[in-house]
Write a protein that holds these residues in place. Structure first.
Motif, PDB file in Angstrom:
ATOM      1  N   UNK A 119      66.510 -27.284 -23.101  1.00  0.00           N
ATOM      2  CA  UNK A 119      67.514 -26.996 -22.086  1.00  0.00           C
ATOM      3  C   UNK A 119      68.699 -26.236 -22.666  1.00  0.00           C
ATOM      4  N   UNK A 120      69.137 -26.681 -23.820  1.00  0.00           N
ATOM      5  CA  UNK A 120      70.277 -26.028 -24.457  1.00  0.00           C
ATOM      6  C   UNK A 120      69.955 -24.583 -24.808  1.00  0.00           C
TER       7      UNK A 120
ATOM      8  N   UNK B  90      76.356 -24.878 -26.079  1.00  0.00           N
ATOM      9  CA  UNK B  90      76.931 -25.017 -27.414  1.00  0.00           C
ATOM     10  C   UNK B  90      76.335 -26.197 -28.154  1.00  0.00           C
ATOM     11  N   UNK B  91      75.682 -27.093 -27.414  1.00  0.00           N
ATOM     12  CA  UNK B  91      75.183 -28.293 -28.048  1.00  0.00           C
ATOM     13  C   UNK B  91      76.300 -29.293 -28.185  1.00  0.00           C
TER      14      UNK B  91
ATOM     15  N   UNK C 183      71.398 -35.796 -22.594  1.00  0.00           N
ATOM     16  CA  UNK C 183      71.426 -37.143 -23.191  1.00  0.00           C
ATOM     17  C   UNK C 183      70.809 -37.160 -24.576  1.00  0.00           C
ATOM     18  N   UNK C 184      69.532 -36.824 -24.621  1.00  0.00           N
ATOM     19  CA  UNK C 184      68.819 -36.878 -25.902  1.00  0.00           C
ATOM     20  C   UNK C 184      68.797 -35.494 -26.496  1.00  0.00           C
ATOM     21  N   UNK C 185      69.576 -35.282 -27.528  1.00  0.00           N
ATOM     22  CA  UNK C 185      69.556 -33.978 -28.183  1.00  0.00           C
ATOM     23  C   UNK C 185      68.964 -34.137 -29.573  1.00  0.00           C
TER      24      UNK C 185
ATOM     25  N   UNK D  13      75.358 -31.331 -35.261  1.00  0.00           N
ATOM     26  CA  UNK D  13      74.054 -30.935 -35.770  1.00  0.00           C
ATOM     27  C   UNK D  13      74.250 -29.756 -36.706  1.00  0.00           C
ATOM     28  N   UNK D  14      73.476 -29.723 -37.783  1.00  0.00           N
ATOM     29  CA  UNK D  14      73.638 -28.663 -38.767  1.00  0.00           C
ATOM     30  C   UNK D  14      72.387 -27.799 -38.824  1.00  0.00           C
ATOM     31  N   UNK D  15      72.561 -26.501 -38.925  1.00  0.00           N
ATOM     32  CA  UNK D  15      71.403 -25.666 -39.226  1.00  0.00           C
ATOM     33  C   UNK D  15      71.696 -24.843 -40.461  1.00  0.00           C
TER      34      UNK D  15
END
Lengths: 249, 249
Positions: free
Chosen positions: A147-148, A223-224, A230-232, B68-70
């Motif tokens: 989705x993101x 952007x995250x 909910x669940x990323x 979160x890191x990439x």
DNA sequence: CGGGACGTTGACGTTAATCAACTACCGTGG
DNA sequence: CCACGGTAGTTGATTAACGTCAACGTCCCG
């Protein structure tokens, strides 16, 4: 300069006249009109030209031996493909829609860069911008949920058109193209867009056009930002361990 | 030049002396020794230096707002970070291990490129190589399964060391670092490596070293060749529709 | 020897892929 | 004008791959 005919001209870069414009003035190139879904260059083939997109859209992609495709980037009006190649094409190129394409001989580009500092700077900037684009794409592929990713991509289309929430944004490629760029399936793309519509974030005026009704919210998803989806995906980074001030300089 | 002390020097590029070597000869830079896990640059901060890695390893990464890191890339001896920046850092940089780092002032780089054609070419090539690296990474993230990604990454380490199946290859970073580069979790990385060991493709001599016992097979998995990993991600491309000969030129 | 970082392994749950049916929308030609 | 076929898109049911959670092992350094 007749005032604001349409905001169509700008794309790709911020304020300056596009790098492509500069090259066109300084370097002789061959212009061709190409229909939709035509192959322009093939991954791995010897490379002797830099490609400029004057109108239309092209996709740059790589394939796995068993036929999976990944579209590295879409390039629209004002954009360049194949800058800084080392002899062979980094990826294949095809038109998405009918397009006007300029071919600059690699030798001419090199010569231009050597004697014209402005050209040189322009090319450098284009390369830097391309790297930035890749970093964004990598973060998206590596650490955003489906989705993101879709939200982020829609915003890219939105921003290119000048951030006008009222006017509708064109989706110039198929769902399959979007999917192969975002590392998901076309079904997932379709579902995400319709979910956004149900959430009131966008409105699909038809299959190839959308309005952004809630830009801020869409942007937070893209952007995250925690708590929307909910669940990323979780990154492996242990938060405590990140030393986030510069140790030196 | 005392003959072949160790194959340690080469990395990053093919035959030529590394771009970093060329820059070091032509441009004055500040050398520093930095401990492990130290921050060298921060994403978005104003940028006034290009960083060269003389020894050790650094990671370049971006983060989402929710942490979160990439990791876009790891850069080892001979590599450069921050070429072609437009004022702000594209990503944060941290040391993975203790490292020797050179800081070249951006102005010095620019001046060097302006008056020395060799430097200019070297920088161009480095940028091109970086783009190629990104295209590979994108394909990997977008269209390879978890196992395939890990295989591909192990082969990258393997190839950097000179393709010697007999000698053991160092894994210079943690599982978490690998995971954040490959867009999976650290558990998935661990499981994939042990699965490869059970399949007889590699041997983990210890947690930070491995041997490649069946390079060809590992390579087929990494490339995304059908039939090795049973269920592999499907791209959205309808195979019939790909027009795979060049339409013009 | 004890603590802590790193790594492995197992059980379980969720996301997104897969498979498949169906709809909408062209353009072409009877 | 409507039938036809082909491409693109949507939607639902099912399931595999991978993430999550948690326990445990291992190594290293003080």
């Amino acid at each position: 300069m007749a005032a604001g005919q349409h905001a169509e001209l700008r794309i790709a870069s911020e304020g300056h006249p596009s790098v492509l414009d500069q090259l066109r003035l300084a370097i002789p190139g061959v212009v061709r009109s190409v229909g939709a879904d035509q192959c322009i260059a093939i991954e791995g083939a010897a490379n002797d030209a830099v490609i400029g997109v004057m109108s239309g859209l092209v996709r740059c992609f790589r394939m796995t031996p068993d036929g999976r495709r990944h579209i590295c980037r879409f390039v629209g009006p004002g954009g360049l493909v194949g800058l800084g190649v080392l002899g062979a094409n980094r990826h294949s190129v095809e038109t998405v829609s009918q397009a006007q394409i300029v071919f600059f001989p690699a030798t001419a580009i090199k010569a231009g860069a050597d004697k014209n500092p402005a050209i040189r700077t322009a090319i450098f900037d284009a390369l830097a911008e391309e790297l930035d684009e890749r970093d964004r794409a990598q973060l998206r592929l590596g650490r955003l949920s489906a989705d993101e990713r879709v939200a982020d991509f829609l915003l890219e289309l939105f921003d290119e058109r000048g951030r006008n929430a009222a006017s509708s944004n064109l989706i110039p490629m198929t769902r399959a193209d979007m999917a192969d760029h975002l590392g998901v399936t076309l079904e997932t793309v379709s579902r995400a867009m319709h979910r956004f519509q149900r959430m009131g974030l966008i409105r699909l005026t038809n299959v190839r056009n959308f309005l952004v009704t809630r830009p801020a919210l869409l942007r937070r998803i893209a952007a995250g930002d925690a708590g929307i989806a909910e669940r990323r995906p979780r990154s492996a980074l242990a938060m405590a361990s990140a030393p986030h001030q510069a140790a030196l300089m």
